[in-house]
Structure formats: C-alpha cells, structure tokens
Design a protein around this motif. Structure first.
Motif, PDB file in Angstrom:
ATOM      1  N   GLU A  52     -64.548  17.402 -69.838  1.00  0.00           N
ATOM      2  CA  GLU A  52     -65.152  17.794 -68.554  1.00  0.00           C
ATOM      3  C   GLU A  52     -66.383  16.954 -68.244  1.00  0.00           C
ATOM      4  OE1 GLU A  52     -65.843  21.999 -68.895  1.00  0.00           O
ATOM      5  OE2 GLU A  52     -63.689  22.447 -68.984  1.00  0.00           O
ATOM      6  N   ARG A  53     -67.203  16.692 -69.259  1.00  0.00           N
ATOM      7  CA  ARG A  53     -68.406  15.870 -69.060  1.00  0.00           C
ATOM      8  C   ARG A  53     -68.018  14.432 -68.716  1.00  0.00           C
ATOM      9  NH1 ARG A  53     -73.166  19.113 -69.577  1.00  0.00           N
ATOM     10  NH2 ARG A  53     -72.174  21.063 -70.140  1.00  0.00           N
ATOM     11  N   LEU A  54     -67.011  13.944 -69.394  1.00  0.00           N
ATOM     12  CA  LEU A  54     -66.521  12.599 -69.108  1.00  0.00           C
ATOM     13  C   LEU A  54     -65.982  12.527 -67.684  1.00  0.00           C
ATOM     14  CD1 LEU A  54     -65.970   9.756 -70.196  1.00  0.00           C
ATOM     15  CD2 LEU A  54     -63.782  10.590 -71.052  1.00  0.00           C
TER      16      LEU A  54
ATOM     17  N   TRP B 211     -69.647   8.157 -61.201  1.00  0.00           N
ATOM     18  CA  TRP B 211     -69.584   6.710 -61.372  1.00  0.00           C
ATOM     19  C   TRP B 211     -68.723   6.081 -60.284  1.00  0.00           C
ATOM     20  CZ3 TRP B 211     -71.446   2.388 -62.898  1.00  0.00           C
ATOM     21  CH2 TRP B 211     -70.645   1.294 -63.173  1.00  0.00           C
ATOM     22  N   ASP B 212     -67.669   6.775 -59.844  1.00  0.00           N
ATOM     23  CA  ASP B 212     -66.788   6.237 -58.804  1.00  0.00           C
ATOM     24  C   ASP B 212     -67.566   5.863 -57.550  1.00  0.00           C
ATOM     25  OD1 ASP B 212     -64.471   6.333 -60.278  1.00  0.00           O
ATOM     26  OD2 ASP B 212     -63.771   8.225 -59.412  1.00  0.00           O
ATOM     27  N   ASP B 213     -68.439   6.759 -57.087  1.00  0.00           N
ATOM     28  CA  ASP B 213     -69.217   6.487 -55.879  1.00  0.00           C
ATOM     29  C   ASP B 213     -70.139   5.286 -56.073  1.00  0.00           C
ATOM     30  OD1 ASP B 213     -68.005   8.634 -54.628  1.00  0.00           O
ATOM     31  OD2 ASP B 213     -69.626  10.025 -55.131  1.00  0.00           O
ATOM     32  N   ASN B 214     -70.850   5.286 -57.183  1.00  0.00           N
ATOM     33  CA  ASN B 214     -71.779   4.179 -57.462  1.00  0.00           C
ATOM     34  C   ASN B 214     -71.035   2.871 -57.691  1.00  0.00           C
ATOM     35  OD1 ASN B 214     -74.135   5.726 -57.280  1.00  0.00           O
ATOM     36  ND2 ASN B 214     -73.853   6.477 -59.357  1.00  0.00           N
TER      37      ASN B 214
ATOM     38  N   MET C 262     -60.202   4.972 -66.702  1.00  0.00           N
ATOM     39  CA  MET C 262     -60.717   6.343 -66.801  1.00  0.00           C
ATOM     40  C   MET C 262     -59.603   7.372 -66.608  1.00  0.00           C
ATOM     41  SD  MET C 262     -63.808   6.187 -67.703  1.00  0.00           S
ATOM     42  CE  MET C 262     -64.207   7.911 -67.551  1.00  0.00           C
ATOM     43  N   ASP C 263     -58.643   7.081 -65.775  1.00  0.00           N
ATOM     44  CA  ASP C 263     -57.528   8.003 -65.548  1.00  0.00           C
ATOM     45  C   ASP C 263     -56.670   8.189 -66.796  1.00  0.00           C
ATOM     46  OD1 ASP C 263     -58.339   8.426 -62.967  1.00  0.00           O
ATOM     47  OD2 ASP C 263     -56.909   7.009 -62.082  1.00  0.00           O
ATOM     48  N   ALA C 264     -56.732   7.222 -67.705  1.00  0.00           N
ATOM     49  CA  ALA C 264     -55.903   7.284 -68.905  1.00  0.00           C
ATOM     50  C   ALA C 264     -56.411   8.318 -69.919  1.00  0.00           C
ATOM     51  CB  ALA C 264     -55.849   5.904 -69.562  1.00  0.00           C
ATOM     52  N   TYR C 265     -57.643   8.761 -69.770  1.00  0.00           N
ATOM     53  CA  TYR C 265     -58.204   9.715 -70.722  1.00  0.00           C
ATOM     54  C   TYR C 265     -57.976  11.141 -70.243  1.00  0.00           C
ATOM     55  CZ  TYR C 265     -60.502   5.806 -72.960  1.00  0.00           C
ATOM     56  OH  TYR C 265     -60.746   4.639 -73.608  1.00  0.00           O
ATOM     57  N   ASP C 266     -57.352  11.940 -71.079  1.00  0.00           N
ATOM     58  CA  ASP C 266     -57.181  13.356 -70.772  1.00  0.00           C
ATOM     59  C   ASP C 266     -57.785  14.181 -71.909  1.00  0.00           C
ATOM     60  OD1 ASP C 266     -55.356  13.152 -72.833  1.00  0.00           O
ATOM     61  OD2 ASP C 266     -53.597  13.483 -71.582  1.00  0.00           O
ATOM     62  N   ARG C 267     -57.665  15.494 -71.815  1.00  0.00           N
ATOM     63  CA  ARG C 267     -58.274  16.364 -72.820  1.00  0.00           C
ATOM     64  C   ARG C 267     -57.737  16.068 -74.214  1.00  0.00           C
ATOM     65  NH1 ARG C 267     -57.367  20.420 -75.809  1.00  0.00           N
ATOM     66  NH2 ARG C 267     -55.291  20.833 -75.038  1.00  0.00           N
ATOM     67  N   ARG C 268     -56.453  15.795 -74.315  1.00  0.00           N
ATOM     68  CA  ARG C 268     -55.863  15.523 -75.634  1.00  0.00           C
ATOM     69  C   ARG C 268     -56.404  14.220 -76.222  1.00  0.00           C
ATOM     70  NH1 ARG C 268     -49.866  15.717 -73.927  1.00  0.00           N
ATOM     71  NH2 ARG C 268     -50.958  14.872 -72.171  1.00  0.00           N
ATOM     72  N   THR C 269     -56.609  13.217 -75.369  1.00  0.00           N
ATOM     73  CA  THR C 269     -57.117  11.941 -75.861  1.00  0.00           C
ATOM     74  C   THR C 269     -58.548  12.084 -76.363  1.00  0.00           C
ATOM     75  OG1 THR C 269     -55.784  10.824 -74.178  1.00  0.00           O
ATOM     76  CG2 THR C 269     -57.491   9.525 -75.220  1.00  0.00           C
TER      77      THR C 269
END
Length: 100
Positions: free
Chosen positions: A48-50, A57-60, A33-40
């Motif tokens: 922002e929604r992602l 999702w992190d907590d769950n 998930m960290d690999a995705y940024d606005r440009r990707t």
C-alpha cells in the motif's frame, strides 16, 4: 573589452538527445511499477505504501518528463541555430553569396 562566445553545437546536440533518452526512460517506469503486487512485495502494508508513493510519483514524473523533453528540444534547436549563425557569419566574412 572583447569577450568570446564559444558554443559546442555537438555538445548541445548530444545533450538534447540524452535528455530525450532520460524522458523516455522515465516514461517506462510506469510499467515497472505496475509489475509489483502484494505477492511480489510480500506485505500488504508495504504494498500500500509503495502504491501511494507510485501514485504521487506519477504526477511528478509526468511534469519532469515534460520539462526534460522541453530542455532536450531547446538544446537541439539551439545547436542548430548556432550552426546556422556560424555558417552565415562565415559566408559574410568570405563574401560568399554576394553577386558581383
């Protein structure tokens, strides 16, 4: 009335190992998930929604990982315990370990 208890210790061991593998895979999603940024993603609002989804999702996911790891540990321990009981019952039936 006689009922038989049948337990596959191999299946318990396999389930324990498999559940731990699932937990490890879920832990690895963090980096993905960290690999995705606005440009990707290509769109700020979508990004922002992602990110919102990812944060929730992190907590769950952490809770799920803990539960899955616990189930994996219990399955492996149950397999070991059934094996030990089976061996002890066999030894008792054949008189193994009795001193004469």
């Amino acid at each position: 009335m006689s009922e038989k208890l049948k337990v596959s210790t191999d299946d318990l061991h396999t389930a324990g190992t498999g559940l731990r593998t699932v937990a490890t895979e879920l832990e690895g999603l963090d980096k993905l998930m960290d690999a995705y940024d606005r440009r990707t993603v290509g769109h700020q609002l979508l990004h922002e929604r992602l990110q919102d989804f990812s944060d929730g999702w992190d907590d769950n996911r952490k809770k799920m990982i803990e539960e899955i790891q616990g189930l994996g540990k219990l399955a492996k321990e149950a397999g070991k315990a059934y094996t030990e009981v089976d061996i002890a019952l066999y030894d008792a039936l054949v008189g193994k370990g009795k001193q004469k």
